[in-house]
Design a protein around this motif. Structure first.
Motif, PDB file in Angstrom:
ATOM      1  N   VAL A  55     -22.733  25.999  63.597  1.00  0.00           N
ATOM      2  CA  VAL A  55     -23.134  26.857  64.645  1.00  0.00           C
ATOM      3  C   VAL A  55     -24.337  26.231  65.445  1.00  0.00           C
ATOM      4  O   VAL A  55     -24.352  25.914  66.701  1.00  0.00           O
ATOM      5  N   GLY A  56     -25.300  25.609  64.490  1.00  0.00           N
ATOM      6  CA  GLY A  56     -26.451  24.804  64.979  1.00  0.00           C
ATOM      7  C   GLY A  56     -25.985  23.653  65.682  1.00  0.00           C
ATOM      8  O   GLY A  56     -26.454  23.186  66.874  1.00  0.00           O
ATOM      9  N   VAL A  57     -25.345  22.837  65.169  1.00  0.00           N
ATOM     10  CA  VAL A  57     -24.895  21.586  65.709  1.00  0.00           C
ATOM     11  C   VAL A  57     -24.060  21.740  67.283  1.00  0.00           C
ATOM     12  O   VAL A  57     -24.184  21.150  68.403  1.00  0.00           O
ATOM     13  N   GLY A  58     -23.016  22.784  67.135  1.00  0.00           N
ATOM     14  CA  GLY A  58     -22.355  23.317  68.391  1.00  0.00           C
ATOM     15  C   GLY A  58     -23.278  23.724  69.263  1.00  0.00           C
ATOM     16  O   GLY A  58     -22.783  23.570  70.535  1.00  0.00           O
ATOM     17  N   GLY A  59     -24.337  24.391  69.132  1.00  0.00           N
ATOM     18  CA  GLY A  59     -25.094  24.827  70.064  1.00  0.00           C
ATOM     19  C   GLY A  59     -25.975  23.817  70.837  1.00  0.00           C
ATOM     20  O   GLY A  59     -26.324  23.812  71.860  1.00  0.00           O
ATOM     21  N   GLY A  60     -26.400  22.690  70.045  1.00  0.00           N
ATOM     22  CA  GLY A  60     -27.108  21.586  70.453  1.00  0.00           C
ATOM     23  C   GLY A  60     -26.308  20.852  71.376  1.00  0.00           C
ATOM     24  O   GLY A  60     -26.709  20.416  72.558  1.00  0.00           O
ATOM     25  N   ILE A  61     -25.073  20.722  70.912  1.00  0.00           N
ATOM     26  CA  ILE A  61     -23.949  19.897  71.827  1.00  0.00           C
ATOM     27  C   ILE A  61     -23.967  20.643  73.088  1.00  0.00           C
ATOM     28  O   ILE A  61     -23.688  20.048  74.336  1.00  0.00           O
ATOM     29  N   GLY A  62     -23.706  22.024  72.976  1.00  0.00           N
ATOM     30  CA  GLY A  62     -23.409  22.836  74.271  1.00  0.00           C
ATOM     31  C   GLY A  62     -24.581  22.827  75.086  1.00  0.00           C
ATOM     32  O   GLY A  62     -24.602  22.677  76.367  1.00  0.00           O
TER      33      GLY A  62
END
Length: 175
Positions: free
Chosen positions: A13-20
């Motif tokens: 979730v953290g990596v996805g949020g950062g990419i988003g």
């Protein structure tokens, strides 16, 4: 089971949020008309300082202006200057200096660095003794006086090889 899956889920979730966030906040591409070619042959924003463009694109310290290329030589060690008041050290000033020289003259600066450091320390001690590092020591007038004194001293020591002295870092620590 949930104790092993939860950390992995949080990482995803953290990596996805950062990419988003990176995709959403990415600056719009510059129009082709707003780009120019810098002296290194690379495309940069129009109106951007030549030295800044060159330093940004290469990560090294060189500039060309007034028809002459210049290099920047960072002196190896910081300068530590005690500020004495009422027969005791009140604070210490720690500085990093670089010098601007004509391109290809860096080796000459390194050969004379001990003498140059000695002369710079004398200027810094004199500045401290005159109260230059007390109060608002980073105000423009105070820094201009210090830069001018360092520049004149550098030119005397290395025979006009140095065109400018840059105060890269400065910090005062009260004791």
């Amino acid at each position: 089971m949930i104790g092993k899956v939860l950390p992995i889920l949080l990482i995803l979730v953290g990596v996805g949020g950062g990419i988003g966030a990176g995709l959403v906040l990415k600056p719009a591409p510059m129009p082709e008309a707003a780009l120019a070619v810098n002296p290194c042959g690379e495309r940069t924003e129009q109106g951007k300082d030549v030295h800044a463009a060159m330093a940004d694109s290469h990560g090294d310290d060189h500039a060309e202006y007034d028809g002459q290329a210049h290099d920047y030589v960072k002196l190896n060690n910081q300068f530590i200057v005690p500020v004495v008041g009422q027969d005791k050290v009140e604070s210490l000033v720690v500085m990093s200096l670089s010098v601007e020289v004509l391109a290809g003259q860096q080796e000459q600066v390194f050969k004379r660095e001990p003498k140059l450091r000695d002369a710079f320390l004398q200027v810094l001690f004199d500045h401290a003794n005159m109260g230059g590092f007390r109060g608002s020591f980073t105000n423009s007038n105070n820094m201009d006086v210090l830069r001018q004194a360092l520049r004149e001293t550098a030119r005397k020591v290395v025979d006009d090889l140095i065109s400018d002295v840059l105060i890269v870092d400065i910090n005062r620590q009260d004791v």
